[in-house]
Design a protein around this motif. Structure first.
Motif, short mmCIF file in Angstrom:
data_model
loop_
_atom_site.label_atom_id
_atom_site.label_comp_id
_atom_site.label_asym_id
_atom_site.label_seq_id
_atom_site.Cartn_x
_atom_site.Cartn_y
_atom_site.Cartn_z
N ASP A 26 33.48 58.29 16.88
CA ASP A 26 32.65 59.28 17.56
C ASP A 26 32.54 58.98 19.04
OD1 ASP A 26 31.92 60.84 15.26
OD2 ASP A 26 30.54 59.24 14.67
N LYS A 71 26.20 57.33 14.82
CA LYS A 71 27.61 57.55 15.15
C LYS A 71 28.44 56.29 14.92
CE LYS A 71 26.63 61.67 16.88
NZ LYS A 71 27.08 62.93 16.25
N LYS A 94 35.93 60.74 20.38
CA LYS A 94 35.52 62.10 20.71
C LYS A 94 34.85 62.13 22.07
CE LYS A 94 34.76 63.27 15.84
NZ LYS A 94 33.74 63.62 14.80
N ASP A 110 25.18 60.72 21.40
CA ASP A 110 26.47 60.14 21.06
C ASP A 110 26.37 58.70 20.54
OD1 ASP A 110 28.09 62.34 21.63
OD2 ASP A 110 28.16 61.85 23.77
#
Length: 235
Positions: A124, A59, A152, A55
């Motif tokens: 993200d 990103k 997200k 992640d």
């Protein structure tokens, strides 16, 4: 990107060393609960986000309440594509800008001086160490709502529900310094009410030096919980 922004695996010890060079707020404000995220806790958060969950690298990152930029700069160091840091404190943000210049990461980080309400758009990943609500009750709630609506995935640090000396001892003796725990009942309900889904909670040992007049010890050890949350976008 600066010379530090890489996509190769970076050792955690090198990440902690990088974070130790990020200058802290010279004038922390008690009403903002401006406790610097320790190198150990920040590195653990970033390492889980980057290498356990993919992640960080490549990103878009939002660092809410970024302070002097420790989490955002750590994300850029690990290879984030873009980073936006937001903080209401001008003094902290000036230090963040200088920190970014000092580690040659100014080109892919944007800084915004303002309340978190000014943030728009989707990211993200959201990283945050919000105020725990010790000085202002429920101060972390606005950060959680904004994070859930903006990212997200969210990596958010919160005070452990109670003082737990046994857990502190376990974390001190643990090689990894992390221990998976259950979420607090209240936070779980609050996060789910706003559309978030908790994927994991990890207890971390946080140590801070004496910072304010009401502190009576030279150093404090306490537990902070890292919440890994799926946000309420793209679902």
């Amino acid at each position: 990107m600066g010379e530090y922004a890489q996509k190769r695996l970076i050792r955690k010890i090198d990440l902690e060393l990088f974070l130790s060079n990020i200058e802290v707020n010279p004038q922390p404000k008690v009403n903002f609960e401006q406790y610097t995220t320790s190198e150990h806790v920040a590195a653990s958060l970033l390492y889980i986000a980057a290498y356990a969950n993919n992640d960080i690298v490549g990103k878009s990152i939002l660092d809410l309440g970024c302070g002097t930029g420790r989490l955002g700069l750590g994300a850029a160091f690990l290879g984030a594509e873009t980073v936006l840091g937001v903080d209401i404190d001008k003094t902290a943000l000036k230090v963040a800008i200088t920190n970014a210049q000092n580690v040659d990461l100014a080109s892919n980080i944007n800084w915004v001086n303002g309340d978190i309400a000014v943030v728009n758009g989707c990211f993200d990943t959201v990283l945050q160490n919000p105020p725990f609500g010790v000085q202002t009750r429920n101060a972390d709630r606005a950060f959680l709502v904004k994070a859930i609506m903006s990212g997200k995935m969210i990596y958010s640090l919160h005070n452990h529900p109670k003082f737990d000396k046994h857990l502190i001892d376990v974390l001190k003796s643990s090689g990894s310094g992390l221990f998976e725990v259950q979420p607090s009942v209240f936070l779980k309900r609050f996060i789910e009410q706003h559309g978030g889904v908790i994927r994991a909670v990890y207890a971390n040992l946080m140590s801070i030096p004496k910072m304010f007049d009401f502190h009576t010890k030279a150093r404090y050890d306490f537990v902070v919980d890292l919440y890994v949350i799926e946000g309420n976008i793209d679902r």
